[in-house]
Design an enzyme around this catalytic site. Structure first.
Site: not given
Length: 557
Positions: A125, A295
């Site tokens: 700081c 089919c």
């Protein structure tokens, strides 16, 4: 499935009934009265967690001559593996080991600030602060308490509180936990408690030999193993699990095999395979269509007609022999190969899954025999008979449970061991077939004898004459011994001939234990455990009184 027992009676059956009984009872007696070994798995409750952690801390503190927070930093760095820490200490030396862990050598730094100074400038700081408001770490870096506190709070909130490093640039030293606790508690007592909790729980979270019990709801216990992390354990709450992956006990499957198998059984991958085999996509809306007639011209719900043979869109004009303006006589290699492969894979999965599910269901059904066996034993005890020991019933029931679980899990193992998912490049097709035949022979022998044991256990032997009870007893005893030997052989085959021969991958399984999954013991004051000699002596007394049968059946196997 062949009759295994009939083909090798001379290997497993004893020469006479009395000799078989004597040998079986002698084996039990020797096992029961042998000096108790130290348990390899211990329960760590909330109350004993601090003691267990303290034990390792003191060991390192004495060995390295360091303070507690230095010992904790070393142990966290080496994941609470004291043996590994000692090995690194011997190999690299104290200075190198401390540097790697972020520990500054004790005595290398002067922690006291010069008495002539009244203020010190904080490099963070850039303020001049009183000396009383400054803290200095072991590494020698000194900052104001306000900056230290903010740094600690950020790290705790980020979940890095177990090893908070110094704020100085490129400094890897770990901050003193006493300083962290002192500064944070002044501003945020709740965060100080959180910091202590993280340090407290690091013994479990960072320790590969200690893990939380995965029971739901959580029992609050942790378990510690002493030797091998690849094992199956039982917590004092009754939960049985694989210590390595924390899923249910799944031996002889490896953890990876079991993870893949459960995912396969849970997700929709096999549904997709079924759709691939039995349906074809509509060329218009791409929805799967299943053929329900003879089919080859099929119609989707969207109205599109297409040829079942090739999947191409067509008109609706057709006869039984052909479709108008359409010919699909050209052979399409890729599509047919893909469908055939999906069909083969699906049928193979269904084979192993059906057998796995069948034995799992049998295990669940047989688990209901406990109450029935209790009633049968009580009925036998009320009869005037020269035999008063019915432990053979519980021994047989236990062997049935244990072996049935092993058999059920052997099918997922075989699915991956002899498939293309994991070991495609580990062996040739011929080697795979030979090993598969060897394993399946043992699997079938085990299955055959398990089914025979299940039949004898389920019989109403409490209504039999004394001679018939003796015969049933002999069958149960012999089958229990046979099944135990077959399980040992299967595990030996898996560990040595199958998994042990792998070159490009490594799979570990929990070892087979004849007595089953080890139940963890709770440590008591003085270093002894609840599974000491007193328990063995009490069990012996219970057997003499005929109580052990009912006590055993009340436990969860």
């Amino acid at each position: 499935m062949g009759d295994y027992m009939s083909g090798s009676e001379e290997d497993y059956y004893y020469s006479s009934d009395q000799e078989s009984i004597d040998r079986f009872e002698n084996e039990d007696s020797e096992t029961q009265w042998a000096p108790p070994k130290a348990p390899s798995c211990k329960v760590i409750t909330k109350d004993s967690l601090l003691d267990a952690q303290r034990e390792d801390l003191l060991r390192v503190m004495d060995l390295m001559s360091v303070r507690e927070h230095h010992a904790r930093t070393l142990l966290i760095h080496y994941r609470w593996d004291v043996e590994k820490l000692i090995a690194v200490y011997v190999e690299k030396g104290k200075a190198c080991m401390f540097a790697e862990a972020g520990v500054t050598l004790v005595g290398a730094v002067d922690h006291d600030l010069p008495e002539s100074l009244s203020t010190v400038m904080c490099d963070i700081c850039i303020d001049d602060v009183p000396v009383s408001d400054v803290s200095k770490m072991d590494c020698g870096h000194c900052f104001c308490n306000d900056c230290w506190t903010k740094h600690f709070i950020v790290k705790i909130n980020e979940g890095q509180s177990k090893q908070i490093r110094c704020m100085a640039h490129k400094c890897i030293a770990i901050c003193d936990e006493a300083v962290v606790r002192k500064l944070v508690s002044k501003r945020h007592p709740d965060l100080a408690d959180k910091f202590d909790r993280f340090l407290f729980e690091s013994y479990i979270e960072d320790n590969k030999m200690v893990k939380w019990c995965p029971s739901i709801p959580h029992c609050g216990n942790a378990l510690r193993v002493e030797n091998d992390e690849f094992c199956e354990v039982e917590c004092s709450c009754g939960s049985q699990f694989c210590f390595s992956c924390l899923s249910e006990a799944h031996s002889p499957c490896s953890c990876l095999m079991w993870k893949l198998w459960t995912k396969k059984c849970r997700d929709e991958s096999e549904t997709v395979n079924w759709i691939t085999v039995h349906t074809k996509p509509c060329p218009r809306c791409h929805k799967p269509v299943e053929k329900n007639g003879g089919c080859n011209l099929v119609s989707c719900i969207c109205g599109q007609a297409f040829c079942w043979l090739c999947g191409g869109a067509t008109d609706r004009d057709h006869t039984w022999s052909n479709i108008a303006n359409h010919s699909c006589g050209r052979y399409k290699e890729d599509g047919k190969k893909k469908a055939e492969h999906a069909k083969k894979y699906l049928y193979r999965y269904m084979h192993y899954h059906n057998r796995y599910k069948a034995h799992t269901d049998s295990f669940q059904q047989e688990s209901r025999l406990r109450e029935t066996i209790k009633e049968k034993v009580l009925n036998l005890e009320t009869r005037d008979s020269k035999f008063r020991d019915f432990s053979w019933v519980t021994n047989g029931l236990y062997r049935l449970f244990r072996s049935r679980r092993i058999l059920s899990y052997s099918y997922p193992f075989a699915f991956y061991m002899f498939g293309d998912d994991l070991f495609n490049n580990e062996m040739t097709a011929k080697e795979r077939q030979i090993k598969q035949n060897l394993f399946e022979d043992q699997q079938q022998q085990l299955e055959s004898n398990i089914e025979k044991l299940s039949i004898f256990i389920e019989e109403p032997f409490d209504t039999y004459s004394e001679e018939e009870v003796i015969q049933t007893r002999m069958q149960v005893i012999n089958l229990s011994v046979i099944i135990d030997n077959l399980c040992k052989k299967m595990y030996d085959c898996i560990e040595n001939d199958l998994l042990g021969s792998l070159q490009f991958s490594r799979h570990n399984i929990a070892p087979y234990l004849s007595k089953g999954i080890e139940r963890a013991v709770e440590p008591t004051i003085g270093g002894s455990t609840k599974a000491g000699c007193n328990n063995n002596c009490q069990e012996a007394d219970d057997q003499d009184n005929g109580k052990v049968v009912l006590d055993f059946l009340s436990l969860s196997l």
